[in-house]
Design a protein around this motif. Structure first.
Motif, PDB file in Angstrom:
ATOM      1  N   ILE A   1      23.802 -52.440   9.422  1.00  0.00           N
ATOM      2  CA  ILE A   1      25.220 -52.770   9.399  1.00  0.00           C
ATOM      3  C   ILE A   1      26.036 -51.505   9.557  1.00  0.00           C
ATOM      4  O   ILE A   1      25.541 -50.400   9.331  1.00  0.00           O
ATOM      5  N   ASN A   2      27.270 -51.642   9.958  1.00  0.00           N
ATOM      6  CA  ASN A   2      28.156 -50.487   9.977  1.00  0.00           C
ATOM      7  C   ASN A   2      29.266 -50.721   8.965  1.00  0.00           C
ATOM      8  O   ASN A   2      29.402 -51.810   8.415  1.00  0.00           O
ATOM      9  N   ALA A   3      30.048 -49.700   8.736  1.00  0.00           N
ATOM     10  CA  ALA A   3      31.048 -49.767   7.668  1.00  0.00           C
ATOM     11  C   ALA A   3      32.139 -50.795   7.945  1.00  0.00           C
ATOM     12  O   ALA A   3      32.868 -51.176   7.043  1.00  0.00           O
TER      13      ALA A   3
ATOM     14  N   MET B   1      19.179 -48.257  -3.216  1.00  0.00           N
ATOM     15  CA  MET B   1      19.944 -47.258  -2.475  1.00  0.00           C
ATOM     16  C   MET B   1      19.520 -45.844  -2.866  1.00  0.00           C
ATOM     17  O   MET B   1      19.531 -44.934  -2.044  1.00  0.00           O
ATOM     18  N   GLY B   2      19.126 -45.682  -4.114  1.00  0.00           N
ATOM     19  CA  GLY B   2      18.688 -44.362  -4.587  1.00  0.00           C
ATOM     20  C   GLY B   2      17.406 -43.885  -3.944  1.00  0.00           C
ATOM     21  O   GLY B   2      17.013 -42.733  -4.101  1.00  0.00           O
TER      22      GLY B   2
ATOM     23  N   ARG C   1       9.345 -42.801  -0.448  1.00  0.00           N
ATOM     24  CA  ARG C   1       8.989 -42.951   0.968  1.00  0.00           C
ATOM     25  C   ARG C   1      10.015 -43.712   1.773  1.00  0.00           C
ATOM     26  O   ARG C   1       9.683 -44.301   2.776  1.00  0.00           O
ATOM     27  N   LYS C   2      11.256 -43.709   1.358  1.00  0.00           N
ATOM     28  CA  LYS C   2      12.257 -44.443   2.111  1.00  0.00           C
ATOM     29  C   LYS C   2      12.977 -43.551   3.101  1.00  0.00           C
ATOM     30  O   LYS C   2      13.593 -44.031   4.023  1.00  0.00           O
TER      31      LYS C   2
ATOM     32  N   THR D   1      16.746 -49.831   4.354  1.00  0.00           N
ATOM     33  CA  THR D   1      17.284 -48.472   4.196  1.00  0.00           C
ATOM     34  C   THR D   1      18.343 -48.136   5.243  1.00  0.00           C
ATOM     35  O   THR D   1      19.163 -47.266   5.013  1.00  0.00           O
ATOM     36  N   LYS D   2      18.340 -48.837   6.358  1.00  0.00           N
ATOM     37  CA  LYS D   2      19.353 -48.573   7.393  1.00  0.00           C
ATOM     38  C   LYS D   2      20.750 -48.963   6.921  1.00  0.00           C
ATOM     39  O   LYS D   2      21.732 -48.516   7.488  1.00  0.00           O
ATOM     40  N   THR D   3      20.850 -49.773   5.892  1.00  0.00           N
ATOM     41  CA  THR D   3      22.161 -50.190   5.387  1.00  0.00           C
ATOM     42  C   THR D   3      22.743 -49.207   4.378  1.00  0.00           C
ATOM     43  O   THR D   3      23.920 -49.278   4.058  1.00  0.00           O
TER      44      THR D   3
END
Length: 186
Positions: A4-6, A101-102, A153-154, A40-42
């Protein structure tokens, strides 16, 4: 696609986290955030909303002036009577989101730079549910540990030496299992 983008419809939806009187909407918004955080792409888009994600977990505890100044503006100088999210499930989803997210280095850095530790520590001390406390403690662990000690490992980058250490652990585990099986046979 890169996630996703902002500008994705998260911007208007994020306000539902604090919608008064509608527990279902708040819970489902938190669930959506948690589900998005598994990718993780988000994380780069979600990090823009960290103050809004953390806000429901924050109370009106007094924070030192020095620590307060490091917090994002939206989380500074909240009223003493500021109430946390009353719904346990919503708090749990938000804690899970923060933990997922961390797993991304840049998010951990943001947690540290903007002093999210103080807010999450206060929430941990307030929370009475053991499972919810454990979840937020996992996030606090990510913040306070040195990044060399955290390997989720993210980020795609494997810290140097981790591969070898894992092989040793696997070999020792196999040896231990083999010994256990042999002992059961005698």
């Amino acid at each position: 696609s890169s996630g996703i983008n902002a500008e994705w419809p998260l911007r208007p939806g994020i306000s539902f986290l604090t919608m008064p009187g509608n527990i279902i909407v708040r819970r489902n918004t938190a669930r959506l955030l948690r589900n998005l955080s598994f990718d993780t792409k988000t994380h780069t888009a979600l990090v823009e909303y960290l103050p809004q994600i953390v806000y429901p977990l924050v109370g009106g505890e007094e924070i030192d002036e020095e620590d307060m100044d490091k917090l994002p503006i939206d989380l500074q100088y909240l009223p003493e009577d500021k109430c946390r999210e009353p719904d346990l499930q919503t708090r749990t989803y938000l804690s899970d989101t923060l933990f997922q997210m961390g797993g991304t280095y840049s998010v951990r850095e943001k947690y540290r730079e903007e002093n999210y530790y103080e807010l999450l520590k206060n929430y941990d001390q307030w929370e009475e549910d053991d499972d919810a406390r454990e979840r937020i403690q996992n996030t606090i662990y990510l913040i306070v540990q040195n990044d060399g000690e955290v390997d989720l490992r993210k980020d795609g980058d494997v810290p140097e030496g981790v591969e070898e250490a894992e092989e040793v652990v696997i070999v020792k585990r196999e040896e231990s299992e083999k010994t256990s099986v042999e002992n059961m046979g005698s």
